[in-house]
Design a protein around this motif. Structure first.
Motif, PDB file in Angstrom:
ATOM      1  N   ARG A  45      -2.752  13.232   4.871  1.00 22.14           N
ATOM      2  CA  ARG A  45      -3.193  13.172   6.270  1.00 22.14           C
ATOM      3  C   ARG A  45      -4.347  12.190   6.385  1.00 22.14           C
ATOM      4  NH1 ARG A  45      -8.007  15.877   7.035  1.00 22.14           N
ATOM      5  NH2 ARG A  45      -8.554  17.408   5.433  1.00 22.14           N
ATOM      6  N   ILE A  46      -4.547  11.696   7.584  1.00 19.64           N
ATOM      7  CA  ILE A  46      -5.637  10.758   7.807  1.00 19.64           C
ATOM      8  C   ILE A  46      -6.964  11.498   7.696  1.00 19.64           C
ATOM      9  CG2 ILE A  46      -6.716   9.216   9.490  1.00 19.64           C
ATOM     10  CD1 ILE A  46      -3.891   8.809  10.675  1.00 19.64           C
ATOM     11  N   GLY A  47      -7.872  10.964   6.915  1.00 20.77           N
ATOM     12  CA  GLY A  47      -9.198  11.559   6.795  1.00 20.77           C
ATOM     13  C   GLY A  47     -10.173  10.803   7.683  1.00 20.77           C
ATOM     14  N   ARG A  48     -11.235  10.324   7.056  1.00 23.62           N
ATOM     15  CA  ARG A  48     -12.250   9.598   7.809  1.00 23.62           C
ATOM     16  C   ARG A  48     -12.083   8.094   7.664  1.00 23.62           C
ATOM     17  NH1 ARG A  48     -16.495  12.214   9.731  1.00 23.62           N
ATOM     18  NH2 ARG A  48     -17.055  14.247   8.910  1.00 23.62           N
ATOM     19  N   LEU A  82       0.822  -1.205   0.000  1.00 21.82           N
ATOM     20  CA  LEU A  82       0.000   0.000   0.000  1.00 21.82           C
ATOM     21  C   LEU A  82       0.859   1.260   0.000  1.00 21.82           C
ATOM     22  CD1 LEU A  82      -2.656   1.520   0.256  1.00 21.82           C
ATOM     23  CD2 LEU A  82      -2.539   1.169   2.724  1.00 21.82           C
ATOM     24  N   ALA A  83       1.921   1.252   0.804  1.00 18.63           N
ATOM     25  CA  ALA A  83       2.779   2.435   0.867  1.00 18.63           C
ATOM     26  C   ALA A  83       3.370   2.736  -0.516  1.00 18.63           C
ATOM     27  CB  ALA A  83       3.894   2.227   1.893  1.00 18.63           C
ATOM     28  N   ALA A  84       3.804   1.692  -1.212  1.00 16.42           N
ATOM     29  CA  ALA A  84       4.370   1.889  -2.549  1.00 16.42           C
ATOM     30  C   ALA A  84       3.304   2.417  -3.503  1.00 16.42           C
ATOM     31  CB  ALA A  84       4.951   0.570  -3.060  1.00 16.42           C
ATOM     32  N   VAL A 109      -1.612   5.321  16.594  1.00 19.53           N
ATOM     33  CA  VAL A 109      -1.492   6.471  15.695  1.00 19.53           C
ATOM     34  C   VAL A 109      -2.286   7.658  16.248  1.00 19.53           C
ATOM     35  CG1 VAL A 109      -1.910   7.303  13.357  1.00 19.53           C
ATOM     36  CG2 VAL A 109      -1.303   4.898  13.736  1.00 19.53           C
ATOM     37  N   VAL A 110      -1.628   8.809  16.358  1.00 21.36           N
ATOM     38  CA  VAL A 110      -2.307  10.034  16.795  1.00 21.36           C
ATOM     39  C   VAL A 110      -2.325  11.015  15.633  1.00 21.36           C
ATOM     40  CG1 VAL A 110      -2.298  11.952  18.421  1.00 21.36           C
ATOM     41  CG2 VAL A 110      -1.546   9.696  19.170  1.00 21.36           C
ATOM     42  N   HIS A 111      -3.502  11.531  15.307  1.00 25.30           N
ATOM     43  CA  HIS A 111      -3.592  12.561  14.273  1.00 25.30           C
ATOM     44  C   HIS A 111      -2.905  13.833  14.784  1.00 25.30           C
ATOM     45  CE1 HIS A 111      -7.513  10.915  12.324  1.00 25.30           C
ATOM     46  NE2 HIS A 111      -6.947   9.963  13.032  1.00 25.30           N
ATOM     47  N   PRO A 112      -2.419  14.666  13.894  1.00 24.88           N
ATOM     48  CA  PRO A 112      -1.935  15.973  14.363  1.00 24.88           C
ATOM     49  C   PRO A 112      -3.059  16.715  15.099  1.00 24.88           C
ATOM     50  CG  PRO A 112      -1.304  15.600  12.082  1.00 24.88           C
ATOM     51  CD  PRO A 112      -2.243  14.491  12.441  1.00 24.88           C
ATOM     52  N   PRO A 113      -2.774  17.227  16.283  1.00 23.22           N
ATOM     53  CA  PRO A 113      -3.817  17.973  17.008  1.00 23.22           C
ATOM     54  C   PRO A 113      -4.285  19.170  16.189  1.00 23.22           C
ATOM     55  CG  PRO A 113      -1.917  17.527  18.405  1.00 23.22           C
ATOM     56  CD  PRO A 113      -1.511  17.184  17.010  1.00 23.22           C
ATOM     57  N   GLU A 114      -5.578  19.474  16.308  1.00 24.82           N
ATOM     58  CA  GLU A 114      -6.113  20.620  15.570  1.00 24.82           C
ATOM     59  C   GLU A 114      -6.907  21.520  16.509  1.00 24.82           C
ATOM     60  OE1 GLU A 114      -7.800  20.127  11.735  1.00 24.82           O
ATOM     61  OE2 GLU A 114      -6.925  18.148  11.454  1.00 24.82           O
ATOM     62  N   ALA A 170      -1.491   3.656  10.158  1.00 23.65           N
ATOM     63  CA  ALA A 170      -0.113   3.764  10.641  1.00 23.65           C
ATOM     64  C   ALA A 170       0.839   4.078   9.497  1.00 23.65           C
ATOM     65  CB  ALA A 170       0.302   2.471  11.341  1.00 23.65           C
ATOM     66  N   ILE A 171       0.573   3.521   8.313  1.00 22.54           N
ATOM     67  CA  ILE A 171       1.432   3.792   7.151  1.00 22.54           C
ATOM     68  C   ILE A 171       1.471   5.287   6.859  1.00 22.54           C
ATOM     69  CG2 ILE A 171       1.497   3.574   4.622  1.00 22.54           C
ATOM     70  CD1 ILE A 171       0.606   0.669   4.998  1.00 22.54           C
ATOM     71  N   LEU A 172       0.333   5.943   7.020  1.00 20.04           N
ATOM     72  CA  LEU A 172       0.244   7.361   6.672  1.00 20.04           C
ATOM     73  C   LEU A 172       1.056   8.240   7.603  1.00 20.04           C
ATOM     74  CD1 LEU A 172      -3.555   7.607   5.861  1.00 20.04           C
ATOM     75  CD2 LEU A 172      -1.660   7.424   4.254  1.00 20.04           C
ATOM     76  N   THR A 173       1.307   7.759   8.815  1.00 19.46           N
ATOM     77  CA  THR A 173       2.068   8.585   9.742  1.00 19.46           C
ATOM     78  C   THR A 173       3.499   8.094   9.911  1.00 19.46           C
ATOM     79  OG1 THR A 173       1.235   7.273  11.589  1.00 19.46           O
ATOM     80  CG2 THR A 173       0.047   9.284  11.066  1.00 19.46           C
ATOM     81  N   SER A 174       3.809   6.918   9.427  1.00 19.98           N
ATOM     82  CA  SER A 174       5.149   6.387   9.654  1.00 19.98           C
ATOM     83  C   SER A 174       6.094   6.659   8.491  1.00 19.98           C
ATOM     84  CB  SER A 174       5.088   4.877   9.927  1.00 19.98           C
ATOM     85  OG  SER A 174       4.541   4.209   8.816  1.00 19.98           O
TER      86      SER A 174
END
Lengths: 99, 332
Positions: free
Chosen positions: B127-130, B77-79, B284-289, B114-118
């Motif tokens: 960024r992580i959506g829904r 998926l990352a690729a 996984v923690v989303h960036p705080p907003e 986790a892939i999206l933040t690592s």
């Protein structure tokens, strides 16, 4: 960019350091390192900010490792000083008693 | 927060086998409001892209008449995400503004997040959506009772879409909703009838508006039911010490992230007037907003935890200890 966000996400640390209000992220990093040191104290280890970009983990035996993020630091601490469990009553008692 | 506004959101569409993911995906792909979407799916055969007037861009990438892009995920998926972004940068694909990943029916969605933040490259652009989970109105209750994967998909979702809602009586639908609320009290529940969902694009809009946060926090505590998945609310009336909170949450999720399926809510930080939204999925923690205002009901830190065999008193005590430690160490 807000100085809060660097605590939880590595990508924001370097961004925040380059902004005009860099003093706030720097202060946040120092506060974070001081707190991590307090949590690691029962394992005779400590953390310090390193070059504004990483956390330096030092054990009682002099081993030093650099961590990119808080999550990375906890992984390294697991290996160097053993797992820390924030729900462990014994650890929490030690932290409650810490000066 | 300015640092995340430009990032492309990545939404996950999950749901158990046969629960209607594909039908929902096809519905989303034909909506003009989602025309600038890139979709990553595991197998094209199941989606039936022929109905959507497909133009082949390369062997694994298709441009739909709606403007959406479809790519297959071969192994990595990352690729696949990196390649998708690379093609966008080089002008080989339209500048999509959203990515939707359809997971396999048996997948635990959290490794995808986790892939999206690592991965640094992905983290920089995406960024992580829904997280949207589909549940079959007919088979959903039995699936939840029998399959841990299904319960985890429900637990981590932001939106739950009950599909085939036209095929069951209202009482059965209400019973299923009660089951879902027992697992995930903070998710929005929508109904798809005859394959149609009112306001489908709204499934994928920003999760951090005040109305949505209000719904998170208006939840009723649910005792653990299915597979010991339960939830509780952690509250603090006094503004929190942020550094202590960050150290605490990062260590808590490091040690217990496999059991803490979701944490989300608002925190009131010392010295700051406005609330900050916290969202985590396992490790996984989303960036705080930041939110522009406090929702109705006043200020204060309120975090909903959803997880397996959680120990609310232990987590509350741990939170308090770290806050007190922060006050002592940092002179708060």
């Amino acid at each position: 960019m807000c100085g809060l966000c660097g605590v939880l996400q590595a990508e924001h640390w370097s961004d925040a350091a380059g902004t005009a209000d860099g003093a706030v992220p720097r202060q946040a990093r120092l506060r974070r390192a001081a707190l991590v040191s307090a949590v690691l104290a029962p394992r005779r280890a400590r953390a310090a900010d390193w070059e504004g970009a990483k956390l330096r983990l030092t054990t009682a035996t002099g081993r030093v490792e650099l961590a990119d993020t808080l999550a990375d630091l906890w992984h390294r601490a697991d290996r160097l000083v053993g797992p820390l469990d924030p729900l462990d009553p014994e650890l929490l008692d030690r932290l409650d008693d810490a000066a | 927060m300015s640092g995340t506004v430009q990032k492309v959101p990545v939404d996950l569409l999950t749901g158990f086998l046969g629960s209607g993911k594909t039908t929902l995906l096809r519905r989303l792909l034909t909506d003009p409001a989602l025309a600038d979407t890139a979709v990553l799916i595991n197998e094209f055969g199941a989606v039936g892209l022929d109905h959507l007037l497909v133009e082949t861009v390369d062997p694994d990438t298709y441009l739909l008449s709606s403007g959406c892009i479809c790519c297959s995920i071969r192994d990595d998926l990352a690729a696949a995400l990196r390649e998708l972004w690379d093609k966008r940068e080089r002008g080989l694909l339209p500048p999509f503004r959203r990515v939707v990943i359809e997971t396999t029916g048996l997948a635990d969605p959290t490794p995808v997040l986790a892939i999206l933040t690592s991965e640094p490259m992905l983290r920089w652009h995406l960024r992580i959506g829904r997280v949207v989970a589909t549940i079959d109105a007919l088979a959903g209750a039995a699936t939840l009772a029998a399959h841990d994967e299904s319960r985890r998909q429900v637990a981590v979702a932001d939106r739950l879409v009950v599909t085939k809602a036209d095929l069951v009586e209202s009482a059965a639908l209400a019973a299923l909703e009660a089951e879902l609320r027992g697992i995930n009290p903070s998710a929005d529940i929508l109904h798809a009838r005859h394959g149609e969902l009112a306001d489908a694009p709204a499934l994928l809009t920003s999760p951090n508006d005040t109305r949505e946060v209000r719904r998170w926090l208006a939840y009723e505590p649910a005792p653990a039911r299915h597979g010991a998945i339960g939830s509780f609310l952690l509250e603090a009336d006094q503004p929190i010490e942020w550094a202590a909170f960050g150290v605490w949450l990062s260590l808590l999720l490091h040690r217990h992230g496999s059991r803490i399926l979701r944490v989300k809510g608002l925190v009131h930080i010392q010295g700051r007037d406005l609330p900050v939204v916290i969202q985590g999925v396992q490790h996984v923690v989303h960036p705080p907003e930041h939110l522009p205002a406090w929702p109705e009901g006043g200020q204060g830190t309120r975090l909903v935890f959803i997880g397996v065999e959680l120990d609310p008193p232990a987590i509350r005590r741990s939170f308090s200890t770290f806050q007190l430690l922060g006050d002592r160490v940092l002179g708060g």
